[in-house]
Design a protein around this motif. Structure first.
Motif, PDB file in Angstrom:
ATOM      1  N   VAL A   1       0.942  -1.138  -0.153  1.00 18.35           N
ATOM      2  CA  VAL A   1      -0.491   0.323   0.168  1.00 18.35           C
ATOM      3  C   VAL A   1       0.717   1.363   0.063  1.00 18.35           C
ATOM      4  N   THR A   2       2.375   1.222   1.103  1.00 14.54           N
ATOM      5  CA  THR A   2       2.599   2.405   0.881  1.00 14.54           C
ATOM      6  C   THR A   2       3.246   2.492  -0.432  1.00 14.54           C
ATOM      7  N   ALA A   3       4.233   1.622  -1.572  1.00 14.88           N
ATOM      8  CA  ALA A   3       4.964   1.516  -2.563  1.00 14.88           C
ATOM      9  C   ALA A   3       3.608   2.386  -3.377  1.00 14.88           C
ATOM     10  N   VAL A   4       2.743   1.622  -3.879  1.00 17.96           N
ATOM     11  CA  VAL A   4       1.258   2.694  -4.681  1.00 17.96           C
ATOM     12  C   VAL A   4       1.165   3.831  -4.182  1.00 17.96           C
ATOM     13  N   ALA A   5       1.223   3.896  -3.120  1.00 16.94           N
ATOM     14  CA  ALA A   5       0.476   6.155  -2.223  1.00 16.94           C
ATOM     15  C   ALA A   5       1.993   6.374  -3.273  1.00 16.94           C
ATOM     16  N   LEU A   6       3.135   6.458  -2.673  1.00 15.53           N
ATOM     17  CA  LEU A   6       3.844   6.945  -2.855  1.00 15.53           C
ATOM     18  C   LEU A   6       4.244   6.655  -4.217  1.00 15.53           C
ATOM     19  N   ALA A   7       4.186   6.278  -5.393  1.00 11.28           N
ATOM     20  CA  ALA A   7       4.493   6.112  -6.732  1.00 11.28           C
ATOM     21  C   ALA A   7       3.194   6.876  -7.084  1.00 11.28           C
ATOM     22  N   ARG A   8       1.952   6.988  -6.632  1.00 13.52           N
ATOM     23  CA  ARG A   8       1.251   7.613  -6.657  1.00 13.52           C
ATOM     24  C   ARG A   8       1.771   9.267  -6.749  1.00 13.52           C
ATOM     25  N   ARG A   9       1.805   9.658  -5.849  1.00 12.41           N
ATOM     26  CA  ARG A   9       2.059  11.560  -5.405  1.00 12.41           C
ATOM     27  C   ARG A   9       3.120  11.677  -6.072  1.00 12.41           C
ATOM     28  N   GLY A  10       4.639  10.092  -6.855  1.00  6.86           N
ATOM     29  CA  GLY A  10       5.103  10.894  -7.504  1.00  6.86           C
ATOM     30  C   GLY A  10       6.362  10.653  -7.197  1.00  6.86           C
TER      31      GLY A  10
END
Length: 148
Positions: free
Chosen positions: A109-118
């Motif tokens: 979940v954290t990896a996806v959140a960071l990727a979406r934040r750029g």
């Protein structure tokens, strides 16, 4: 008692509970205990992280009353196939293959959140790791996985 219509991993659901009760209990009841793991119950381990309308939260401390009706809630279950999640988990498991794996859903979940934040910037990774630890490895392995 609250009956809250939401989308959990893209499917319609209704969460039930007291307004001040943790989101985690309502998610686990709705999904018969899966897919959100329960760890510490105080937000320290990060194993219950989910995205609520794109915001990274620890479901054990995030209150049901703080979730807006119709909210989109994403768990590791639906995010595991994301490229950022796969890369982070592969890196983590390569380094720590024999660990308990309780933190892996939160890593997804954290990896996806960071990727979406750029960002895989070190400061962004450090910020999301402030309140999440791996009991087996500490933050170092998680940091390296999120920066992969």
């Amino acid at each position: 008692m609250v009956s809250l219509p939401v989308l959990v991993d893209g499917r319609a659901a209704t969460l039930h509970g007291e307004e001040g009760s943790p989101l985690l209990g309502a998610l686990r009841a709705e999904r018969r205990g899966l897919p959100v793991p329960r760890g510490c119950d105080d937000g320290a381990c990060g194993s219950c992280r989910v995205l609520v309308e794109g915001e990274l939260v620890a479901a054990c401390v995030h209150r049901l009353g703080a979730v807006p009706p119709g909210a989109r809630i994403e768990t590791a279950h639906s995010l595991a196939k994301d490229a950022a999640a796969r890369r982070a988990v592969t890196t983590f498991e390569r380094e720590r293959p024999t660990r308990c794996q309780l933190c892996v859903p939160a890593l997804v979940v954290t990896a996806v959140a960071l990727a979406r934040r750029g960002g895989k910037r070190r400061d962004a990774v450090d910020e999301v790791l402030e309140d999440a630890h791996c009991a087996c490895t500490g933050r170092g392995s998680l940091r390296r996985a999120l920066l992969a």
